[in-house]
Design a protein around this motif. Structure first.
Motif, PDB file in Angstrom:
ATOM      1  N   LYS A 142       0.796  -1.217   0.000  1.00 30.99           N
ATOM      2  CA  LYS A 142       0.000   0.000   0.000  1.00 30.99           C
ATOM      3  C   LYS A 142       0.834   1.274   0.000  1.00 30.99           C
ATOM      4  O   LYS A 142       0.329   2.332  -0.320  1.00 30.99           O
ATOM      5  N   ASP A 143       2.090   1.190   0.331  1.00 29.85           N
ATOM      6  CA  ASP A 143       2.947   2.373   0.349  1.00 29.85           C
ATOM      7  C   ASP A 143       4.045   2.218  -0.701  1.00 29.85           C
ATOM      8  O   ASP A 143       4.815   1.259  -0.666  1.00 29.85           O
ATOM      9  N   LYS A 191      -1.254   7.459  -7.803  1.00 28.70           N
ATOM     10  CA  LYS A 191      -1.959   8.453  -6.990  1.00 28.70           C
ATOM     11  C   LYS A 191      -3.456   8.372  -7.233  1.00 28.70           C
ATOM     12  O   LYS A 191      -4.264   8.402  -6.283  1.00 28.70           O
ATOM     13  N   TYR A 198      -2.871   5.033  -3.835  1.00 30.05           N
ATOM     14  CA  TYR A 198      -1.693   4.575  -3.104  1.00 30.05           C
ATOM     15  C   TYR A 198      -0.928   5.768  -2.509  1.00 30.05           C
ATOM     16  O   TYR A 198      -0.656   6.731  -3.229  1.00 30.05           O
ATOM     17  N   PRO A 199      -0.570   5.708  -1.232  1.00 32.53           N
ATOM     18  CA  PRO A 199       0.294   6.747  -0.658  1.00 32.53           C
ATOM     19  C   PRO A 199       1.696   6.642  -1.255  1.00 32.53           C
ATOM     20  O   PRO A 199       2.254   5.553  -1.356  1.00 32.53           O
ATOM     21  N   TYR A 236       5.787   8.112  -1.477  1.00 33.96           N
ATOM     22  CA  TYR A 236       6.863   8.756  -0.722  1.00 33.96           C
ATOM     23  C   TYR A 236       8.140   8.776  -1.561  1.00 33.96           C
ATOM     24  O   TYR A 236       8.266   8.040  -2.541  1.00 33.96           O
ATOM     25  N   PHE A 270       3.301  13.494  -3.705  1.00 33.55           N
ATOM     26  CA  PHE A 270       3.930  12.666  -2.677  1.00 33.55           C
ATOM     27  C   PHE A 270       3.548  13.127  -1.277  1.00 33.55           C
ATOM     28  O   PHE A 270       3.440  14.319  -1.002  1.00 33.55           O
ATOM     29  N   GLU A 271       3.375  12.143  -0.399  1.00 34.30           N
ATOM     30  CA  GLU A 271       3.005  12.423   0.988  1.00 34.30           C
ATOM     31  C   GLU A 271       4.176  13.016   1.768  1.00 34.30           C
ATOM     32  O   GLU A 271       3.977  13.762   2.731  1.00 34.30           O
ATOM     33  N   PHE A 297       7.153   8.323   8.757  1.00 35.43           N
ATOM     34  CA  PHE A 297       5.826   8.234   8.147  1.00 35.43           C
ATOM     35  C   PHE A 297       5.017   7.044   8.643  1.00 35.43           C
ATOM     36  O   PHE A 297       3.971   6.730   8.070  1.00 35.43           O
ATOM     37  N   LEU A 352       5.513   3.759   8.597  1.00 34.49           N
ATOM     38  CA  LEU A 352       5.347   2.753   7.556  1.00 34.49           C
ATOM     39  C   LEU A 352       5.824   1.393   8.047  1.00 34.49           C
ATOM     40  O   LEU A 352       6.834   1.282   8.735  1.00 34.49           O
ATOM     41  N   CYS A 354       5.590  -2.030   2.030  1.00 26.03           N
ATOM     42  CA  CYS A 354       6.207  -1.023   1.165  1.00 26.03           C
ATOM     43  C   CYS A 354       6.812  -1.660  -0.078  1.00 26.03           C
ATOM     44  O   CYS A 354       7.349  -2.769  -0.040  1.00 26.03           O
TER      45      CYS A 354
END
Length: 200
Positions: A2-3, A96, A100-101, A103, A127-128, A153, A155, A160
């Motif tokens: 998810k990241d 995006k 999805y988050p 980074y 980006f977050e 963050f 995570l 990831c």
């Protein structure tokens, strides 16, 4: 997954000193690459221990016979090399849109990052957050900078996916529990993401 975490140079933005230097210094590109981009001074830049102008001055001091070439490189490398990679930006926008988050984890001086972010807000606003070596004084593949990413963050590394053009950086990520993609020039990143179960 998810990241999704992206490197900058060679992933989001072009970073190819060989092409740049061969364009202007054919026959002397390898020597100049070692002098500038592979130098201890450039490592100081990535670590945030000196800014671009300070590094330029140090390299000129160490190589006074190459002052003209060094000045040209520093005057032009940002615009010549640090330009968006269209295929990667397409993938970022698709991720995006799919929720999805996103980074950034990159070996880059903060001044260079903020200039590129200012020039391309349509990209970097997606980006977050970002972990930059120049701000953290730590370089990939040191595990410490990955742990900063996880902690900053919140995570879980097992959730990831990291995209980087360096096999060493991806190997370090995998040792910490992340999945990883080594980005290559002839690669379709969206296709590669889908093979990892990313829904786009």
């Amino acid at each position: 997954m998810k990241d999704i975490i992206f490197d900058i140079g060679g992933v989001l933005l072009n970073w190819n000193p060989d092409i740049f230097l061969n364009k202007y210094f054919q026959g002397d590109a390898e020597r100049l690459k070692k002098m500038v981009f592979l130098s201890d001074e450039w490592k100081m830049l990535d670590l945030g221990n000196a800014n671009v102008n300070e590094v330029r001055t140090l390299i000129r001091q160490h190589h006074p016979n190459d002052t003209q070439a060094i000045n040209f490189i520093f005057d032009h490398f940002e615009e010549e090399m640090l330009q968006p990679i269209d295929e990667s930006i397409e993938a970022v926008k698709a991720l995006k849109k799919a929720g999805y988050p996103l980074y950034i984890l990159s070996n880059i001086h903060q001044d260079l990052y903020h200039k590129r972010a200012h020039d391309h807000p349509d990209i970097f606003s997606l980006f977050e957050g970002a972990i930059l070596s120049g701000e953290e004084h730590c370089l990939k593949p040191d595990p410490a900078i990955y742990h900063i990413l996880f902690q900053r963050f919140n995570l879980d590394p097992h959730n990831c996916l990291f995209i980087d053009d360096s096999p060493a950086n991806i190997e370090a990520a995998k040792k910490l529990g992340m999945d990883g993609i080594v980005r290559k020039q002839d690669q379709n990143l969206i296709t590669e993401l889908k093979t990892r179960g990313i829904q786009l």
